[in-house]
Motif scaffolding. Structure first.
Motif, PDB file in Angstrom:
ATOM      1  N   LEU A  56       4.714 -11.016  -3.980  1.00 11.90           N
ATOM      2  CA  LEU A  56       4.753 -11.557  -5.342  1.00 11.90           C
ATOM      3  C   LEU A  56       5.176 -10.512  -6.363  1.00 11.90           C
ATOM      4  N   GLY A  57       5.150  -9.234  -5.978  1.00 11.94           N
ATOM      5  CA  GLY A  57       5.603  -8.189  -6.891  1.00 11.94           C
ATOM      6  C   GLY A  57       4.663  -7.927  -8.038  1.00 11.94           C
ATOM      7  N   LYS A  58       3.354  -8.061  -7.845  1.00 16.38           N
ATOM      8  CA  LYS A  58       2.383  -7.808  -8.905  1.00 16.38           C
ATOM      9  C   LYS A  58       1.979  -6.338  -8.920  1.00 16.38           C
ATOM     10  N   ASP A  59       1.490  -5.907 -10.090  1.00 16.97           N
ATOM     11  CA  ASP A  59       0.923  -4.571 -10.186  1.00 16.97           C
ATOM     12  C   ASP A  59      -0.404  -4.545  -9.426  1.00 16.97           C
ATOM     13  N   GLN A  60      -0.502  -3.679  -8.455  1.00 15.14           N
ATOM     14  CA  GLN A  60      -1.736  -3.616  -7.682  1.00 15.14           C
ATOM     15  C   GLN A  60      -1.936  -2.226  -7.122  1.00 15.14           C
ATOM     16  N   LEU A  61      -3.176  -1.758  -7.254  1.00 15.25           N
ATOM     17  CA  LEU A  61      -3.595  -0.482  -6.681  1.00 15.25           C
ATOM     18  C   LEU A  61      -4.625  -0.764  -5.598  1.00 15.25           C
ATOM     19  N   THR A  62      -4.351  -0.291  -4.401  1.00 13.50           N
ATOM     20  CA  THR A  62      -5.259  -0.481  -3.266  1.00 13.50           C
ATOM     21  C   THR A  62      -5.699   0.875  -2.757  1.00 13.50           C
ATOM     22  N   LEU A  63      -6.998   1.088  -2.766  1.00  9.12           N
ATOM     23  CA  LEU A  63      -7.573   2.342  -2.275  1.00  9.12           C
ATOM     24  C   LEU A  63      -8.316   2.068  -0.981  1.00  9.12           C
ATOM     25  N   ARG A  64      -8.260   2.995  -0.068  1.00  5.23           N
ATOM     26  CA  ARG A  64      -8.919   2.857   1.224  1.00  5.23           C
ATOM     27  C   ARG A  64      -9.769   4.101   1.472  1.00  5.23           C
ATOM     28  N   VAL A  65     -11.061   3.874   1.624  1.00  2.33           N
ATOM     29  CA  VAL A  65     -12.013   4.961   1.848  1.00  2.33           C
ATOM     30  C   VAL A  65     -12.453   4.927   3.306  1.00  2.33           C
ATOM     31  N   THR A  66     -12.294   6.040   3.990  1.00  2.00           N
ATOM     32  CA  THR A  66     -12.700   6.164   5.390  1.00  2.00           C
ATOM     33  C   THR A  66     -13.614   7.381   5.536  1.00  2.00           C
ATOM     34  N   ASN A  67     -14.238   7.483   6.703  1.00  2.37           N
ATOM     35  CA  ASN A  67     -15.105   8.631   6.962  1.00  2.37           C
ATOM     36  C   ASN A  67     -15.174   8.885   8.461  1.00  2.37           C
ATOM     37  N   ASN A  68     -15.889   9.939   8.814  1.00  2.00           N
ATOM     38  CA  ASN A  68     -16.087  10.245  10.226  1.00  2.00           C
ATOM     39  C   ASN A  68     -17.568  10.457  10.484  1.00  2.00           C
ATOM     40  N   LEU A  69     -17.901  10.788  11.714  1.00  3.60           N
ATOM     41  CA  LEU A  69     -19.304  10.904  12.110  1.00  3.60           C
ATOM     42  C   LEU A  69     -20.019  12.009  11.355  1.00  3.60           C
ATOM     43  N   ARG A  70     -19.318  13.048  10.948  1.00  2.92           N
ATOM     44  CA  ARG A  70     -19.941  14.182  10.272  1.00  2.92           C
ATOM     45  C   ARG A  70     -20.173  13.927   8.795  1.00  2.92           C
ATOM     46  N   GLY A  71     -19.830  12.735   8.294  1.00  6.69           N
ATOM     47  CA  GLY A  71     -20.065  12.432   6.896  1.00  6.69           C
ATOM     48  C   GLY A  71     -18.988  12.936   5.961  1.00  6.69           C
ATOM     49  N   GLU A  72     -17.807  13.194   6.474  1.00  5.42           N
ATOM     50  CA  GLU A  72     -16.681  13.621   5.634  1.00  5.42           C
ATOM     51  C   GLU A  72     -15.863  12.385   5.257  1.00  5.42           C
ATOM     52  N   PHE A  73     -15.564  12.230   3.970  1.00 13.04           N
ATOM     53  CA  PHE A  73     -14.917  11.039   3.458  1.00 13.04           C
ATOM     54  C   PHE A  73     -13.487  11.361   3.030  1.00 13.04           C
ATOM     55  N   MET A  74     -12.591  10.406   3.310  1.00 14.14           N
ATOM     56  CA  MET A  74     -11.181  10.540   2.956  1.00 14.14           C
ATOM     57  C   MET A  74     -10.758   9.334   2.123  1.00 14.14           C
ATOM     58  N   LEU A  75      -9.834   9.578   1.211  1.00  9.85           N
ATOM     59  CA  LEU A  75      -9.304   8.525   0.357  1.00  9.85           C
ATOM     60  C   LEU A  75      -7.801   8.421   0.553  1.00  9.85           C
ATOM     61  N   GLY A  76      -7.315   7.208   0.732  1.00  8.37           N
ATOM     62  CA  GLY A  76      -5.888   6.928   0.836  1.00  8.37           C
ATOM     63  C   GLY A  76      -5.607   5.602   0.164  1.00  8.37           C
ATOM     64  N   GLY A  77      -4.430   5.064   0.410  1.00 10.00           N
ATOM     65  CA  GLY A  77      -4.108   3.765  -0.176  1.00 10.00           C
ATOM     66  C   GLY A  77      -2.652   3.655  -0.554  1.00 10.00           C
ATOM     67  N   SER A  78      -2.382   2.707  -1.445  1.00  8.16           N
ATOM     68  CA  SER A  78      -1.012   2.442  -1.870  1.00  8.16           C
ATOM     69  C   SER A  78      -1.025   1.828  -3.263  1.00  8.16           C
ATOM     70  N   VAL A  79       0.143   1.825  -3.901  1.00 11.33           N
ATOM     71  CA  VAL A  79       0.291   1.235  -5.228  1.00 11.33           C
ATOM     72  C   VAL A  79       1.578   0.424  -5.257  1.00 11.33           C
ATOM     73  N   ILE A  80       1.505  -0.748  -5.872  1.00 15.70           N
ATOM     74  CA  ILE A  80       2.660  -1.626  -6.058  1.00 15.70           C
ATOM     75  C   ILE A  80       2.910  -1.758  -7.559  1.00 15.70           C
ATOM     76  N   VAL A  81       4.141  -1.499  -7.977  1.00 15.75           N
ATOM     77  CA  VAL A  81       4.517  -1.550  -9.390  1.00 15.75           C
ATOM     78  C   VAL A  81       5.567  -2.634  -9.571  1.00 15.75           C
ATOM     79  N   SER A  82       5.296  -3.546 -10.480  1.00 15.36           N
ATOM     80  CA  SER A  82       6.251  -4.617 -10.744  1.00 15.36           C
ATOM     81  C   SER A  82       7.471  -4.079 -11.483  1.00 15.36           C
ATOM     82  N   GLU A  83       8.518  -4.883 -11.506  1.00 15.75           N
ATOM     83  CA  GLU A  83       9.747  -4.477 -12.196  1.00 15.75           C
ATOM     84  C   GLU A  83       9.487  -4.291 -13.689  1.00 15.75           C
TER      85      GLU A  83
END
Length: 322
Positions: A56-83
């Motif tokens: 649909l081409g909408k403005d959208q920010l998607t964040l993805r939070v992951t972790n591991n067994l030792r309790g270390e957290f990582m942040l990633g994701g993507s962003v969509i920008v409309s015309e």
């Protein structure tokens, strides 16, 4: 049979009963290799996830939070920008940036440090039907409130407000994205729990709590806590009880010896499986239980060996066979 032997036998019976009961509990909790349901370790907050945002081409920010067994957290994701947004802010020349403004995590402290997340260059797709540009976020570790040393009773909290912006000279221009989604994809041993207001997220008994602290967070704000699953705590308990088996053998044997080596090998294997190898001598609370088990088995083994040696010497002096 002496009273001490009866107590030792009852303890051994209860130990074996607990091990088998815990084993069948974990067996029932297993779901295709997962502890519990397939989605028990996944949650989201903000705007509901939408699979058709790209089409649909909408403005959208998607964040993805992951972790591991030792309790270390990582942040990633993507962003969509409309015309429309791309042309309005001239993002072909202005670099799109992202900052994470931390939410207040204590009534007695106000966070002031922002986390900067680097966004890769936008990939333009304005000639297609959806008229949008797309970019991924560079994965980076994030700091959370919690102590990994409290394993397996460690809990973590993280709350933030993501803000997209760009620099125009010395001026910072913030972009308003209505569709902001955070997906928490935790490891198999954790359960994410969304927090809906500041009082629930801070979770402190304080006279500073006000009625406005119970107002819900905005859709662009996200706060959650992460806790260990109950089934994982049972697994940790079972492994600790298994380590007790060499200790029981030590009490039953007249001349224990191999049990001390079995304890060392077992504790090393359990420690590596649960929290990994020792790094820079960072000790967890559970490491002191491991140390106590090693000292106890070693102490009992040594005392019995000394008593056996004394009996041999007495038998040799008296001329009788021991």
């Amino acid at each position: 049979m002496s009273f001490g032997k009866k107590i030792l036998g009852l303890t051994a019976f209860l130990l074996m009963l607990t091990l088998w009961a815990g084993y069948f509990y974990v067996f029932q909790e297993n779901r295709g290799g997962q502890l519990g349901g397939a989605y028990d370790s996944i949650a989201w907050c903000g705007t509901p996830p939408s699979a058709d945002a790209l089409s649909l081409g909408k403005d959208q920010l998607t964040l993805r939070v992951t972790n591991n067994l030792r309790g270390e957290f990582m942040l990633g994701g993507s962003v969509i920008v409309s015309e429309r947004t791309f042309n309005r802010y001239d993002l072909g020349r202005n670099e799109l940036r992202l900052r994470l403004e931390p939410l207040q995590w204590s009534f007695g402290a106000t966070p002031i440090f922002l986390e900067q997340v680097w966004i890769k260059p936008l990939s333009r797709n304005l000639a297609a039907d959806n008229k949008s540009a797309y970019a991924e976020l560079e994965p980076r570790p994030i700091g959370v409130q919690g102590r990994a040393t409290e394993f397996p009773f460690d809990t973590y909290r993280y709350g933030y407000k993501p803000v997209l912006y760009y620099l125009k000279g010395n001026e910072r221009i913030d972009l308003r994205f209505r569709h902001v989604t955070t997906v928490m994809d935790m490891s198999n041993t954790f359960t994410p729990i969304q927090k809906y207001n500041r009082a629930e997220y801070i979770n402190e008994k304080s006279p500073l709590v006000r009625d406005e602290d119970y107002k819900p967070y905005a859709t662009t704000e996200c706060a959650f806590s992460v806790e260990r699953k109950g089934s994982f705590k049972v697994i940790v308990l079972l492994l600790l009880l298994v380590i007790c088996l060499p200790l029981m053998h030590v009490f039953y044997r007249d001349e224990p010896g191999i049990d001390f080596l079995a304890t060392l090998v077992g504790i090393g294997a359990v420690r590596v499986m649960l929290v990994g190898p020792l790094q820079d001598f960072q000790l967890y609370n559970i490491d002191f239980l491991f140390g106590a088990a090693i000292l106890l088995v070693g102490t009992v083994s040594l005392i019995k060996a000394m008593r056996a040696n004394s009996r041999r010497e007495l038998a040799a002096q008296s001329g009788s066979s021991w």
